[in-house]
Design a protein around this motif. Sequence first.
Motif, PDB file in Angstrom:
ATOM      1  N   LEU A  55       2.413  -0.031   4.369  1.00 27.63           N
ATOM      2  CA  LEU A  55       2.274   0.156   2.928  1.00 27.63           C
ATOM      3  C   LEU A  55       0.811   0.333   2.529  1.00 27.63           C
ATOM      4  N   LEU A  56      -0.065  -0.496   3.072  1.00 29.50           N
ATOM      5  CA  LEU A  56      -1.477  -0.436   2.683  1.00 29.50           C
ATOM      6  C   LEU A  56      -2.188   0.780   3.267  1.00 29.50           C
ATOM      7  N   ASP A  57      -1.892   1.119   4.506  1.00 34.02           N
ATOM      8  CA  ASP A  57      -2.596   2.227   5.165  1.00 34.02           C
ATOM      9  C   ASP A  57      -2.016   3.591   4.814  1.00 34.02           C
ATOM     10  N   TYR A  58      -0.716   3.666   4.647  1.00 29.46           N
ATOM     11  CA  TYR A  58      -0.062   4.955   4.467  1.00 29.46           C
ATOM     12  C   TYR A  58       0.385   5.192   3.023  1.00 29.46           C
ATOM     13  N   GLN A 104      -3.364  -7.197  -4.342  1.00 33.88           N
ATOM     14  CA  GLN A 104      -3.552  -8.552  -3.808  1.00 33.88           C
ATOM     15  C   GLN A 104      -3.636  -8.519  -2.290  1.00 33.88           C
ATOM     16  N   TRP A 105      -2.709  -7.832  -1.642  1.00 31.01           N
ATOM     17  CA  TRP A 105      -2.690  -7.770  -0.181  1.00 31.01           C
ATOM     18  C   TRP A 105      -3.954  -7.111   0.372  1.00 31.01           C
ATOM     19  N   SER A 106      -4.433  -6.079  -0.301  1.00 30.63           N
ATOM     20  CA  SER A 106      -5.585  -5.328   0.214  1.00 30.63           C
ATOM     21  C   SER A 106      -6.917  -5.971  -0.151  1.00 30.63           C
ATOM     22  N   GLY A 107      -6.909  -6.820  -1.180  1.00 31.69           N
ATOM     23  CA  GLY A 107      -8.153  -7.402  -1.656  1.00 31.69           C
ATOM     24  C   GLY A 107      -8.957  -6.445  -2.519  1.00 31.69           C
ATOM     25  N   LEU A 108      -8.344  -5.335  -2.934  1.00 28.85           N
ATOM     26  CA  LEU A 108      -9.025  -4.332  -3.751  1.00 28.85           C
ATOM     27  C   LEU A 108      -8.570  -4.447  -5.206  1.00 28.85           C
TER      28      LEU A 108
END
Length: 120
Positions: A55-58, A104-108
Amino acid sequence: MDADTEVLLRLAFDRAPANQANQAIHRVREEVGGESAYATSYEILLPDGNVRAWLLDYQLPRLVDYLESRGAKLPHCGGVFLSVFSGDTLHFIHARDAVALFSQWSGLSFDELRKRYGPR
């Protein structure tokens, strides 16, 4: 189902059998959009493993670009919902809720997401 998938799918405001996707997406478009607007479905088929990384990368870069390009600006993402296929169930998640989780998950922050992945 891994813990990250469970966290994501708990955000669902509605569900339907995946084999009834067309009818269910149409119904949810009308419910989310109301009489004056037509909501947009952004469809995602979850992989079997490594859901958070995928989810975060793609998906996150593509989703942010899509939302910002169509005028559904972060953080509200107006009129867009995710149609998330997982197994034999279709889960409907407001884009604003999914983006908040991914932030939240990415910290961005939302601003960082816009700068990094929004249209150039």
